[in-house]
Scaffold this active site. Structure first.
Site, PDB file in Angstrom:
ATOM      1  N   ARG A 175      73.902  24.299  56.005  1.00  0.00           N
ATOM      2  CA  ARG A 175      73.654  24.147  54.561  1.00  0.00           C
ATOM      3  C   ARG A 175      73.222  22.715  54.261  1.00  0.00           C
ATOM      4  NH1 ARG A 175      76.625  21.515  51.132  1.00  0.00           N
ATOM      5  NH2 ARG A 175      78.313  21.363  52.657  1.00  0.00           N
ATOM      6  N   ARG A 176      73.952  21.740  54.797  1.00  0.00           N
ATOM      7  CA  ARG A 176      73.567  20.339  54.581  1.00  0.00           C
ATOM      8  C   ARG A 176      72.234  20.046  55.239  1.00  0.00           C
ATOM      9  NH1 ARG A 176      79.509  18.720  56.495  1.00  0.00           N
ATOM     10  NH2 ARG A 176      80.630  18.915  54.519  1.00  0.00           N
ATOM     11  N   ARG A 224      84.464  12.875  64.659  1.00  0.00           N
ATOM     12  CA  ARG A 224      83.120  12.679  64.106  1.00  0.00           C
ATOM     13  C   ARG A 224      82.886  11.216  63.732  1.00  0.00           C
ATOM     14  NH1 ARG A 224      82.132  18.141  60.380  1.00  0.00           N
ATOM     15  NH2 ARG A 224      83.356  19.520  61.696  1.00  0.00           N
ATOM     16  N   THR A 274      75.556  16.273  61.310  1.00  0.00           N
ATOM     17  CA  THR A 274      76.294  17.194  60.446  1.00  0.00           C
ATOM     18  C   THR A 274      76.540  18.491  61.201  1.00  0.00           C
ATOM     19  OG1 THR A 274      76.266  18.502  58.407  1.00  0.00           O
ATOM     20  CG2 THR A 274      74.142  18.033  59.403  1.00  0.00           C
ATOM     21  N   CYS A 334      80.546  31.157  56.183  1.00  0.00           N
ATOM     22  CA  CYS A 334      80.691  29.747  55.827  1.00  0.00           C
ATOM     23  C   CYS A 334      79.773  28.859  56.655  1.00  0.00           C
ATOM     24  CB  CYS A 334      82.145  29.306  55.987  1.00  0.00           C
ATOM     25  SG  CYS A 334      82.809  29.508  57.659  1.00  0.00           S
ATOM     26  N   ARG A 350      80.210  18.085  65.931  1.00  0.00           N
ATOM     27  CA  ARG A 350      81.431  18.885  65.908  1.00  0.00           C
ATOM     28  C   ARG A 350      82.660  18.014  66.095  1.00  0.00           C
ATOM     29  NH1 ARG A 350      81.873  23.986  67.321  1.00  0.00           N
ATOM     30  NH2 ARG A 350      83.924  23.659  66.407  1.00  0.00           N
ATOM     31  N   LYS A 358      86.780  27.417  51.972  1.00  0.00           N
ATOM     32  CA  LYS A 358      85.410  27.635  52.445  1.00  0.00           C
ATOM     33  C   LYS A 358      85.386  28.244  53.848  1.00  0.00           C
ATOM     34  CE  LYS A 358      84.577  22.917  54.222  1.00  0.00           C
ATOM     35  NZ  LYS A 358      84.280  23.265  55.615  1.00  0.00           N
ATOM     36  N   ASP A 359      86.501  28.160  54.581  1.00  0.00           N
ATOM     37  CA  ASP A 359      86.576  28.752  55.921  1.00  0.00           C
ATOM     38  C   ASP A 359      87.063  30.201  55.894  1.00  0.00           C
ATOM     39  OD1 ASP A 359      85.799  26.361  57.141  1.00  0.00           O
ATOM     40  OD2 ASP A 359      87.865  25.643  57.270  1.00  0.00           O
TER      41      ASP A 359
END
Length: 315
Positions: A130-131, A154, A126, A241, A148, A82-83
């Site tokens: 997208r989330r 986190r 988050t 992404c 981050r 995804k990156d």
């Protein structure tokens, strides 16, 4: 066949786990092969005080690894797929896409058992737009704040009481042996995953056929097809992404047919465009592109243009 292989990897705990996982898989497939890891930091690892989407750009987590390969210091790089930008630099290709791990997002909290239990105005952390877009579409009352750092950082911020709950990739927590921190997996119907979330990819020099001969054994055909479909949709949307785009491809039991769901959302969740498409798995790339066309016909370009106009970067 080559006797040695050098893997460029980010040096976060999760990235190192992923590189070690690939190393073990390759050693099992090729007895006698000597593999070394070359850990390093990327731009995305170093800049922690700015939201990812603001610094974005192509190759936020991959550029330095590719430079290490170009310098002749490494043969391959292991990435969270995804990156990886939709278009790789000239001369580079993905030589293997591994079997997909959990694609979902995980709800993590010390106070609440599930997302629906969050009280009005709860602070949710988050790093993903997208989330944020999808969860705010369901719960516009939440105070969603940027988060981050690596997984441990986190979780530390959550444990320090800075957030009531946070959302992380299920696969990342599972890979680090932190399954117990997952209160529940958020269903794709609520939060559609990121492009190829939970999937690892191996990048190599396209002309290095000896290296390809080593790594292609790890390619998982079904996961490869799903990745092709999801990346094709994202590529047509010119999405990176870090933008509020979700997509999830699934194969039927025969692995001959594919269903792809996609969405594009406004940052505040006030509008979420959704579409889906079905067809033959062999047409995965075409179907992914056609799904993007459906979203564009609904007005996705205007939403994405607004996202980029707010200062977010493509790639």
């Amino acid at each position: 066949m080559k006797k040695t292989l050098r893997i460029a990897t980010r040096k976060s705990p999760l990235a190192l786990w992923q590189a070690e996982f690939v190393k073990a898989q390759l050693e099992a497939a090729h007895p006698g092969l000597e593999i070394t890891l070359l850990p390093m930091s990327t731009q995305g690892d170093k800049i922690l005080d700015v939201p990812l989407a603001k610094i974005g750009g192509k190759g936020l987590f991959t550029k330095e690894l590719e430079e290490r390969m170009m310098a002749g210091d490494a043969d391959i790089a292991v990435h969270s797929l995804k990156d990886v930008p939709m278009s790789l630099p000239e001369g580079f290709e993905l030589g293997a896409i591994l079997e997909r791990h959990a694609p979902t997002d995980a709800f993590v909290s010390n106070l609440y058992a599930q997302f629906d239990d969050l009280p009005q105005g709860a602070v949710l952390g988050t790093s993903s737009l997208r989330r944020k877009a999808q969860l705010m579409a369901v719960r516009p009352d939440l105070d969603v704040r940027d988060l981050r750092g690596n997984v441990g950082t986190r979780l530390g911020k959550l444990d320090a009481g800075e957030y009531d709950a946070i959302v992380l990739a299920t696969s990342g927590l599972q890979r680090l042996g932190l399954d117990e921190r997952i209160r529940h997996e958020i269903a794709p119907e609520i939060c559609l995953p990121a492009v190829t979330q939970g999937t690892l990819g191996i990048e190599y020099f396209a002309k290095d056929h000896a290296t390809l001969d080593l790594i292609k054994v790890l390619n998982h055909p079904a996961s490869h097809i799903r990745a092709v479909a999801e990346r094709a949709m994202n590529h047509r949307l010119e999405g990176g992404c870090q933008v509020p785009i979700g997509v999830f491809a699934e194969l039927d039991a025969t692995e001959q047919n594919i269903t792809i769901r996609g969405l594009v959302g406004r940052l505040d969740g006030s509008e979420i465009l959704r579409a889906h498409i079905q067809g033959r798995a062999s047409d995965a790339k075409l179907l992914g592109t056609q799904l993007a066309e459906q979203l564009l016909a609904q007005g996705a370009k205007a939403i994405l243009d607004e996202v980029y106009a707010s200062g977010l970067t493509k790639g």
